[in-house]
Design an enzyme around this catalytic site. Structure first.
Site, PDB file in Angstrom:
ATOM      1  N   THR A  28       0.794  -1.122   0.187  1.00  0.00           N
ATOM      2  CA  THR A  28      -0.056   0.005   0.043  1.00  0.00           C
ATOM      3  C   THR A  28       0.773   1.157   0.127  1.00  0.00           C
ATOM      4  OG1 THR A  28      -1.531  -1.183   1.164  1.00  0.00           O
ATOM      5  CG2 THR A  28      -1.948   1.263   1.454  1.00  0.00           C
ATOM      6  N   GLY A  97       0.663   4.841   5.927  1.00  0.00           N
ATOM      7  CA  GLY A  97      -0.553   4.762   5.175  1.00  0.00           C
ATOM      8  C   GLY A  97      -1.462   3.938   5.798  1.00  0.00           C
ATOM      9  N   GLU A 103      -0.587  -5.158   5.823  1.00  0.00           N
ATOM     10  CA  GLU A 103       0.481  -5.735   5.108  1.00  0.00           C
ATOM     11  C   GLU A 103       1.388  -6.537   5.824  1.00  0.00           C
ATOM     12  OE1 GLU A 103       1.236  -0.778   3.697  1.00  0.00           O
ATOM     13  OE2 GLU A 103       2.283  -1.300   5.448  1.00  0.00           O
TER      14      GLU A 103
HETATM   15  C1  5RP Z   1       1.565   2.061   4.122  1.00  0.00           C
HETATM   16  C2  5RP Z   1       3.014   1.921   4.173  1.00  0.00           C
HETATM   17  C3  5RP Z   1       3.751   2.303   2.853  1.00  0.00           C
HETATM   18  O1  5RP Z   1       4.454   1.564   2.259  1.00  0.00           O
HETATM   19  C4  5RP Z   1       4.816   3.497   3.465  1.00  0.00           C
HETATM   20  O2  5RP Z   1       3.924   4.406   4.481  1.00  0.00           O
HETATM   21  C5  5RP Z   1       5.198   4.046   2.385  1.00  0.00           C
HETATM   22  O3  5RP Z   1       4.740   4.908   1.651  1.00  0.00           O
HETATM   23  P1  5RP Z   1       5.176   5.667   0.340  1.00  0.00           P
HETATM   24  O4  5RP Z   1       5.170   4.453  -0.751  1.00  0.00           O
HETATM   25  O5  5RP Z   1       3.575   6.250   0.114  1.00  0.00           O
HETATM   26  O6  5RP Z   1       6.036   6.833   0.782  1.00  0.00           O
HETATM   27  O7  5RP Z   1       3.720   1.317   4.995  1.00  0.00           O
HETATM   28  O8  5RP Z   1       0.999   1.649   5.252  1.00  0.00           O
END
Ligand code: 5RP
Length: 223
Positions: A28, A97, A103
């Protein structure tokens, strides 16, 4: 290159780690969104996907990629996801996120975790990024105090002034001020606190490989 261009570059590079004819575990976030866009171009060559969030499921479905429930499938060849931080041993902080619980579940079902990240995510020691922790709401304030005893300042994540609600109906604490020198030990300890659903340290589900987006191209790091 902008950070988003670096993310797009590693999203495309991840296609080389998708196993033809198999299911792929999909993470995600904004880096993964680039991966999903690239995956759409080879959708006829994969069996489908297992998704780590409602947001990724919506994108995969819109791209014409069939999404399977974890319980309907066996081991996955590979799980591809971003990170908020990654150290020199492949330990990560994830959950920016708010999708950390699913995840970790999908990552645990995969033989390999391929992390896709721009170079800003690489750190010596985990902890600069506020650590996300998914919690059962009634335990939140006690868990805030438990983090304070470790030197961390935990705050409830909000959306429009109300607590953020995860795909699992729970809340998120973001913890600042931690230096996580021993990620496996830290993950094990916090996992045992009553009311913690998932701590955003991925040490047991660490990455085996990272595709790191840099101004000089994609670096492949193995752990
Ligand atoms: C979501 C996550 C994402 O992998 C992490 O926040 C990185 O996000 P981005 O690719 O938008 O930098 O752990 O829960």
């Amino acid at each position: 290159m902008t950070q988003d261009e670096l993310k797009a570059m590693v999203g495309r590079a991840a296609l080389a780690h998708v196993v033809p004819g198999e299911l792929v575990g999909v993470g995600t976030g904004s880096t993964v969104n680039h991966f999903i866009a690239a995956l759409a171009g080879i959708k006829d060559r994969i069996a489908g996907a297992v998704s780590s969030s409602e947001a990724s499921t919506a994108r995969l479905t819109a791209a014409g990629i069939q999404v399977f429930d974890c319980n309907a499938v066996g081991e996955l060849a590979v799980y591809i996801d971003g990170a908020d931080e990654i150290d020199a041993r492949g330990h990560m902080i994830k959950g920016g996120g708010a999708a950390l619980t699913r995840e970790k579940i999908v990552a645990a079902q995969a033989r390999r975790f391929v992390c896709i990240a721009d170079e800003s995510k690489r750190v010596e020691v985990l902890g600069r990024f506020p650590l996300p922790v998914e919690v059962i709401p009634m335990a939140a304030q006690r868990i805030v105090r438990q983090f304070a005893a470790l030197g961390g300042q935990a705050t409830l994540r909000l959306a429009d002034g109300a607590p953020w609600v995860t795909d699992n109906g729970q809340h998120i604490l973001d913890v600042r001020g931690l230096t996580i020198a021993d990620p496996p030990a830290f993950e094990s300890e916090v996992n045992q606190w009553p009311g913690v659903v998932t701590v955003g340290v991925f040490a047991r589900q660490r990455a085996q490989l990272c595709l790191l987006g840099t101004a000089d191209g994609v670096q492949t790091l193995t752990y």
